[in-house]
Design a protein around this motif. Structure first.
Motif, mmCIF file in Angstrom:
data_model
loop_
_atom_site.group_PDB
_atom_site.id
_atom_site.type_symbol
_atom_site.label_atom_id
_atom_site.label_comp_id
_atom_site.label_asym_id
_atom_site.label_seq_id
_atom_site.Cartn_x
_atom_site.Cartn_y
_atom_site.Cartn_z
ATOM 1 N N ILE A 150 -5.921 53.017 -19.474
ATOM 2 C CA ILE A 150 -5.072 53.914 -18.691
ATOM 3 C C ILE A 150 -3.612 53.824 -19.133
ATOM 4 C CG2 ILE A 150 -4.134 54.328 -16.377
ATOM 5 C CD1 ILE A 150 -6.846 53.520 -15.269
ATOM 6 N N THR A 151 -3.143 52.608 -19.377
ATOM 7 C CA THR A 151 -1.738 52.443 -19.762
ATOM 8 C C THR A 151 -1.464 52.983 -21.154
ATOM 9 O OG1 THR A 151 -2.139 50.230 -20.668
ATOM 10 C CG2 THR A 151 -1.537 50.371 -18.342
ATOM 11 N N GLY A 152 -2.457 52.902 -22.034
ATOM 12 C CA GLY A 152 -2.268 53.392 -23.390
ATOM 13 C C GLY A 152 -1.182 52.646 -24.139
ATOM 14 N N GLY A 153 -0.968 51.383 -23.781
ATOM 15 C CA GLY A 153 0.053 50.592 -24.468
ATOM 16 C C GLY A 153 1.459 50.828 -23.955
ATOM 17 N N GLU A 154 1.625 51.689 -22.959
ATOM 18 C CA GLU A 154 2.951 51.970 -22.413
ATOM 19 C C GLU A 154 3.185 51.159 -21.145
ATOM 20 O OE1 GLU A 154 3.249 56.141 -21.805
ATOM 21 O OE2 GLU A 154 3.067 56.645 -23.940
ATOM 22 N N ASN A 155 4.440 51.096 -20.742
ATOM 23 C CA ASN A 155 4.763 50.402 -19.499
ATOM 24 C C ASN A 155 5.616 51.288 -18.608
ATOM 25 O OD1 ASN A 155 7.170 50.349 -20.816
ATOM 26 N ND2 ASN A 155 7.474 48.157 -20.706
ATOM 27 N N ILE A 156 5.663 50.921 -17.339
ATOM 28 C CA ILE A 156 6.476 51.633 -16.353
ATOM 29 C C ILE A 156 7.580 50.685 -15.922
ATOM 30 C CG2 ILE A 156 6.497 52.675 -14.054
ATOM 31 C CD1 ILE A 156 3.592 53.460 -14.494
ATOM 32 N N THR A 157 8.808 51.174 -15.922
ATOM 33 C CA THR A 157 9.941 50.327 -15.572
ATOM 34 C C THR A 157 10.508 50.713 -14.210
ATOM 35 O OG1 THR A 157 11.400 51.833 -16.784
ATOM 36 C CG2 THR A 157 10.543 49.924 -17.978
ATOM 37 N N ALA A 158 11.359 49.850 -13.700
ATOM 38 C CA ALA A 158 11.869 50.014 -12.341
ATOM 39 C C ALA A 158 12.644 51.319 -12.166
ATOM 40 C CB ALA A 158 12.749 48.821 -11.981
ATOM 41 N N TYR A 159 13.412 51.730 -13.176
ATOM 42 C CA TYR A 159 14.250 52.922 -13.011
ATOM 43 C C TYR A 159 13.421 54.205 -12.897
ATOM 44 C CZ TYR A 159 13.647 54.418 -17.890
ATOM 45 O OH TYR A 159 13.132 54.861 -19.085
ATOM 46 N N GLN A 160 12.127 54.129 -13.215
ATOM 47 C CA GLN A 160 11.261 55.301 -13.091
ATOM 48 C C GLN A 160 10.645 55.442 -11.702
ATOM 49 O OE1 GLN A 160 8.910 53.923 -16.607
ATOM 50 N NE2 GLN A 160 9.162 56.041 -17.334
ATOM 51 N N LEU A 161 10.875 54.458 -10.834
ATOM 52 C CA LEU A 161 10.260 54.433 -9.513
ATOM 53 C C LEU A 161 11.292 54.739 -8.435
ATOM 54 C CD1 LEU A 161 8.113 51.193 -9.957
ATOM 55 C CD2 LEU A 161 7.410 53.567 -10.303
#
Length: 349
Positions: A150-161
């Motif tokens: 699901i992540t596909g090697g990417e991450n989600i960072t705090a500024y996107q939330l």
């Protein structure tokens, strides 16, 4: 002899006393640890540091309550870390794509995801008859693989939330972290359920003697599925809390978290062979593990020592459980033998 019998404790009372002593022992160990790190580690006794410990222990405590339910039935759930990681990433991904969605709805989604994954574990163990250690070891890898896909090697960072989600972890109602309040609520509900709900009391019966529980008419299969489902649901809630506490998430989120949870549960006095343990002991175990981990971090000890401690603590706790169980069995055998002795009245027929 009659007086001696009257004063003798019942088996249930003897077991309860043994576990009260275990909980007191954990509390004494916690005090000793606090004193040690308070002397050795700078800033250990500050309010800010203890608020950080409370935030960290809250996630472990929530998931540990669910793990306790499973272990009480003489099973184990090794997949909780993967469920926390997967649910946490899905929470962050949902909030990233839909900033307007209420945080409460996302929390329910996370719990629902965990519930479904827990049901998978329960069905594998209760229906497919796969040993829980094998079934959940497999799902640990499967759920982690799904997370990586699901992540596909990417991450989600705090500024996107959204800020309202990030503020959940930073808020401190009455000076106590919000995440810790949630953990306290889960612990209270868990303890009350195990104490008074008949279906939850069945967990103890199943763990103590599965065959006898079935002969007594207890639906062991359904109860085991229920335990795994609740464990998954609480791991899903743990994923929600994890995403709020550590908002930068990728496929490795909560990797190895299951070891910390199991360490807290076993240190807390839950017998790995099932049938005994309390939520209070588990909470004390979780606080002890989090406190030691924090102390290691402040002393800048190598990560090896944290992992070593978790492994050593599990071995030590299991050994102590075995010794306590052996002593209880010996005491009960001596008591039964004493009750069979007929006193000599000194009279002849």
């Amino acid at each position: 002899m009659i007086v001696a019998r009257a004063r003798a404790m019942k088996p249930q009372e003897l077991a309860a006393a043994a576990f009260r002593l275990r909980e007191i022992g954990i509390l004494i160990a916690l005090v000793a640890v606090v004193i040690f790190f308070g002397v050795r580690a700078t800033n250990f006794l500050t309010v800010g540091n203890w608020q950080g410990i409370a935030q960290n222990v809250s996630i472990v405590a929530v998931v540990a309550v669910g793990e306790t339910l499973v272990i009480l039935t003489r099973n184990i759930d090794l997949s909780v870390g993967s469920i926390v990681g997967l649910a946490g990433y899905l929470v962050a991904a949902t909030l990233k794509s839909h900033h307007g969605i209420p945080v409460e709805v996302v929390a329910l989604i996370s719990v629902g995801i965990g519930l479904c994954l827990g049901l998978v574990n329960g069905l594998l163990v209760a229906v497919a008859r796969i040993p829980s250690i094998i079934a959940t070891l497999a799902t640990l890898a499967i759920f982690r693989g799904i997370d990586a896909e699901i992540t596909g090697g990417e991450n989600i960072t705090a500024y996107q939330l959204p800020n309202r989600f990030l503020q959940l972890a930073s808020s401190k109602p009455l000076g106590f972290p919000a995440l810790a309040w949630i953990a306290v609520g889960v612990a209270i509900v868990g303890a009350a359920t195990l104490r008074w709900a008949p279906w939850a009391r069945d967990f103890y019966a199943i763990g103590s003697n599965p065959d006898a529980a079935r002969f007594a008419g207890i639906p062991a299969g359904r109860r085991v599925i229920t335990a795994f489902a609740l464990s998954g649901a609480l791991a899903g809630l743990g994923g929600f809390l994890f995403a709020s506490r550590f908002p930068t998430l990728d496929s490795s989120a909560a990797n190895g978290f299951e070891l910390t949870v199991i360490t807290a549960v076993v240190i807390g006095g839950v017998n790995v062979f099932g049938g005994s343990g309390t939520i209070l002991g588990v909470m004390l175990g979780a606080v002890l593990v989090a406190t030691i981990s924090n102390g290691f971090t402040l002393l800048r000890l190598d990560e090896f020592w944290k992992i070593f401690f978790n492994g050593f603590a599990i071995v030590a706790a299991v050994t102590i459980d075995a010794l306590i169980t052996k002593r209880l069995q010996e005491a009960l055998r001596r008591r039964r033998s004493a009750l069979l002795v007929v006193p000599d009245t000194g009279t002849t027929p």
